[in-house]
Design a protein around this motif. Structure first.
Motif, PDB file in Angstrom:
ATOM      1  N   GLY A  15       0.783  -1.051   0.062  1.00  0.00           N
ATOM      2  CA  GLY A  15       0.193  -0.088  -0.107  1.00  0.00           C
ATOM      3  C   GLY A  15       0.814   1.309  -0.187  1.00  0.00           C
ATOM      4  N   HIS A  16       2.210   1.239  -0.494  1.00  0.00           N
ATOM      5  CA  HIS A  16       2.803   2.656  -0.403  1.00  0.00           C
ATOM      6  C   HIS A  16       2.477   3.430  -1.676  1.00  0.00           C
ATOM      7  CE1 HIS A  16       6.486   0.139   1.808  1.00  0.00           C
ATOM      8  NE2 HIS A  16       5.225   0.445   2.445  1.00  0.00           N
ATOM      9  N   THR A  17       2.650   4.658  -1.502  1.00  0.00           N
ATOM     10  CA  THR A  17       2.489   5.501  -2.495  1.00  0.00           C
ATOM     11  C   THR A  17       3.928   5.978  -3.350  1.00  0.00           C
ATOM     12  OG1 THR A  17       0.680   6.487  -1.519  1.00  0.00           O
ATOM     13  CG2 THR A  17       1.602   7.679  -3.131  1.00  0.00           C
ATOM     14  N   PRO A  18       4.075   5.738  -4.615  1.00  0.00           N
ATOM     15  CA  PRO A  18       5.372   5.735  -5.003  1.00  0.00           C
ATOM     16  C   PRO A  18       5.680   7.165  -5.088  1.00  0.00           C
ATOM     17  CG  PRO A  18       4.033   4.443  -6.548  1.00  0.00           C
ATOM     18  CD  PRO A  18       3.253   4.697  -5.488  1.00  0.00           C
ATOM     19  N   ARG A  19       7.131   7.550  -4.624  1.00  0.00           N
ATOM     20  CA  ARG A  19       7.446   8.942  -4.596  1.00  0.00           C
ATOM     21  C   ARG A  19       8.819   8.837  -5.010  1.00  0.00           C
ATOM     22  NH1 ARG A  19      11.041   9.627  -0.866  1.00  0.00           N
ATOM     23  NH2 ARG A  19      11.261   8.315   0.853  1.00  0.00           N
ATOM     24  N   ARG A  20       9.612  10.250  -4.900  1.00  0.00           N
ATOM     25  CA  ARG A  20      11.047  10.395  -5.500  1.00  0.00           C
ATOM     26  C   ARG A  20      11.845   9.644  -4.721  1.00  0.00           C
ATOM     27  NH1 ARG A  20      12.213  13.719  -9.419  1.00  0.00           N
ATOM     28  NH2 ARG A  20      14.510  13.747  -8.629  1.00  0.00           N
ATOM     29  N   CYS A  21      12.512   9.059  -5.423  1.00  0.00           N
ATOM     30  CA  CYS A  21      13.653   8.183  -4.403  1.00  0.00           C
ATOM     31  C   CYS A  21      14.990   8.253  -5.249  1.00  0.00           C
ATOM     32  CB  CYS A  21      13.291   6.542  -4.245  1.00  0.00           C
ATOM     33  SG  CYS A  21      11.985   6.512  -3.235  1.00  0.00           S
ATOM     34  N   SER A  22      16.085   7.560  -4.749  1.00  0.00           N
ATOM     35  CA  SER A  22      17.507   7.628  -5.067  1.00  0.00           C
ATOM     36  C   SER A  22      17.573   6.961  -6.461  1.00  0.00           C
ATOM     37  CB  SER A  22      18.360   7.219  -4.101  1.00  0.00           C
ATOM     38  OG  SER A  22      18.544   8.198  -3.080  1.00  0.00           O
ATOM     39  N   VAL A  23      16.743   5.966  -6.391  1.00  0.00           N
ATOM     40  CA  VAL A  23      16.838   4.663  -7.334  1.00  0.00           C
ATOM     41  C   VAL A  23      15.701   3.742  -7.287  1.00  0.00           C
ATOM     42  CG1 VAL A  23      18.179   3.131  -5.951  1.00  0.00           C
ATOM     43  CG2 VAL A  23      18.672   3.109  -8.477  1.00  0.00           C
ATOM     44  N   ALA A  24      15.321   3.471  -8.410  1.00  0.00           N
ATOM     45  CA  ALA A  24      14.517   2.268  -8.617  1.00  0.00           C
ATOM     46  C   ALA A  24      15.276   0.742  -8.829  1.00  0.00           C
ATOM     47  CB  ALA A  24      13.537   2.292  -9.761  1.00  0.00           C
ATOM     48  N   VAL A  25      14.762  -0.160  -8.090  1.00  0.00           N
ATOM     49  CA  VAL A  25      15.519  -1.516  -8.271  1.00  0.00           C
ATOM     50  C   VAL A  25      14.327  -2.414  -8.729  1.00  0.00           C
ATOM     51  CG1 VAL A  25      16.741  -3.380  -7.324  1.00  0.00           C
ATOM     52  CG2 VAL A  25      17.304  -1.042  -6.651  1.00  0.00           C
ATOM     53  N   GLY A  26      14.456  -2.973 -10.221  1.00  0.00           N
ATOM     54  CA  GLY A  26      13.569  -3.921 -10.617  1.00  0.00           C
ATOM     55  C   GLY A  26      13.994  -5.228 -10.303  1.00  0.00           C
ATOM     56  N   LEU A  27      13.116  -6.025  -9.354  1.00  0.00           N
ATOM     57  CA  LEU A  27      13.589  -7.510  -9.165  1.00  0.00           C
ATOM     58  C   LEU A  27      13.136  -8.443 -10.172  1.00  0.00           C
ATOM     59  CD1 LEU A  27      12.461  -7.672  -5.496  1.00  0.00           C
ATOM     60  CD2 LEU A  27      14.518  -6.736  -6.347  1.00  0.00           C
ATOM     61  N   GLY A  28      14.232  -9.259 -10.760  1.00  0.00           N
ATOM     62  CA  GLY A  28      13.976  -9.948 -11.625  1.00  0.00           C
ATOM     63  C   GLY A  28      13.007 -11.289 -11.690  1.00  0.00           C
ATOM     64  N   LEU A  82       8.067   4.516 -13.591  1.00  0.00           N
ATOM     65  CA  LEU A  82       8.665   5.295 -12.606  1.00  0.00           C
ATOM     66  C   LEU A  82       9.708   6.323 -12.850  1.00  0.00           C
ATOM     67  CD1 LEU A  82       8.718   2.620  -9.807  1.00  0.00           C
ATOM     68  CD2 LEU A  82       7.002   4.372  -9.942  1.00  0.00           C
ATOM     69  N   TYR A  83      10.813   5.931 -13.958  1.00  0.00           N
ATOM     70  CA  TYR A  83      11.598   6.760 -14.406  1.00  0.00           C
ATOM     71  C   TYR A  83      10.908   7.685 -15.335  1.00  0.00           C
ATOM     72  CZ  TYR A  83      15.316   8.287 -17.058  1.00  0.00           C
ATOM     73  OH  TYR A  83      16.533   9.441 -17.774  1.00  0.00           O
ATOM     74  N   LEU A  84      10.067   7.576 -15.868  1.00  0.00           N
ATOM     75  CA  LEU A  84       9.677   8.479 -17.129  1.00  0.00           C
ATOM     76  C   LEU A  84       8.499   9.434 -16.237  1.00  0.00           C
ATOM     77  CD1 LEU A  84       8.854   5.710 -19.878  1.00  0.00           C
ATOM     78  CD2 LEU A  84      10.482   7.640 -19.738  1.00  0.00           C
ATOM     79  N   ARG A  85       8.072   9.158 -15.152  1.00  0.00           N
ATOM     80  CA  ARG A  85       7.409  10.048 -14.334  1.00  0.00           C
ATOM     81  C   ARG A  85       8.233  10.911 -13.699  1.00  0.00           C
ATOM     82  NH1 ARG A  85       3.736   6.295 -10.743  1.00  0.00           N
ATOM     83  NH2 ARG A  85       3.520   8.539  -9.535  1.00  0.00           N
ATOM     84  N   GLY A  86       9.719  10.829 -13.709  1.00  0.00           N
ATOM     85  CA  GLY A  86      10.612  11.650 -13.142  1.00  0.00           C
ATOM     86  C   GLY A  86      10.672  11.101 -11.381  1.00  0.00           C
TER      87      GLY A  86
END
Length: 219
Positions: A20-33, A46-50
């Motif tokens: 239930g987290h709301t995405p917000r600005r962070c240092s990096v996104a990590v996509g788990l395989g 998330l990247y394209l949204r800045g």
């Protein structure tokens, strides 16, 4: 076909796994395989949204991805992100991780080696593994703030997209089992697993949805 009872139990596990987290600005996104390219699409979005300046995709292969992603999970994720418009320079790839713990640890090491300061991470996973990913990251990367993200879709829509109901239910059961077993092994933080979730998981396990269970464990 999945019975109504199994579908109801799967919904219990699905709902529990969502943080239930709301995405917000962070240092990096990590996509788990994983087997699910939707993880790459969420991370790219998330990247394209800045919301992040950099994306790490992490993952080698597993029995469920060897045929679907012959070049490795992270490589296929990167290809999808680039197709969506993420520039190559904004993507790092980690190709050795074979489980969630290694996803976190190897991504952390890669970012440190590149000199990338990390105070917060948008952790992108399959929808039904948010809680497992969160618990693992809090154990292995405790100094960063962890914000979970995944595709915002219903269980039924997700199953339809994957096209393999048994795989999804196997994964749901396995993810909850790990929440109960892994803290004692030092792999993730302890989290309360409510009795209704344990009961639903047990019913699905007893019904044969055991494809992702840890061998020798009965929790």
């Amino acid at each position: 076909m999945i019975s109504a009872g199994h579908r109801a139990d799967a919904q219990v596990l699905w709902d529990f796994q969502r943080m239930g987290h709301t995405p917000r600005r962070c240092s990096v996104a990590v996509g788990l395989g994983s087997h699910d390219l939707g993880v790459a699409e969420v991370a790219a979005g998330l990247y394209l949204r800045g919301l992040v300046p950099l994306v790490v995709f992490t993952g080698a292969n597993s029995p469920t991805t060897r045929e679907r992603m012959p070049r490795g999970e992270a490589a296929h994720y990167r290809e999808r992100a680039l197709e969506m418009g993420v520039p190559p320079g904004a993507v790092l790839v980690e190709t050795e991780a074979r489980n969630t713990g290694e996803n976190i640890r190897f991504s952390r090491e890669l970012l440190a080696a590149r000199g990338v300061p990390v105070a917060s991470v948008l952790l992108v996973s399959k929808p039904y593994e948010e809680r497992r990913a969160y618990a693992t990251a809090r154990k292995l990367w405790p100094e960063v703030e962890v914000v979970c993200a995944s595709a915002g879709m219903s269980l039924d829509a997700y199953v339809a997209g994957i096209g393999d109901p048994r795989l999804v239910l196997d994964m749901l059961v396995g993810a909850v089992q790990r929440l109960m077993v892994y803290p004692a092994r030092g792999f993730m933080i302890e989290q309360d697993v409510p009795a209704p979730v344990v009961a639903a998981c047990t019913r699905l396990r007893d019904a044969g949805f055991t494809g992702r269970l840890l061998v020798g464990e009965h929790s």
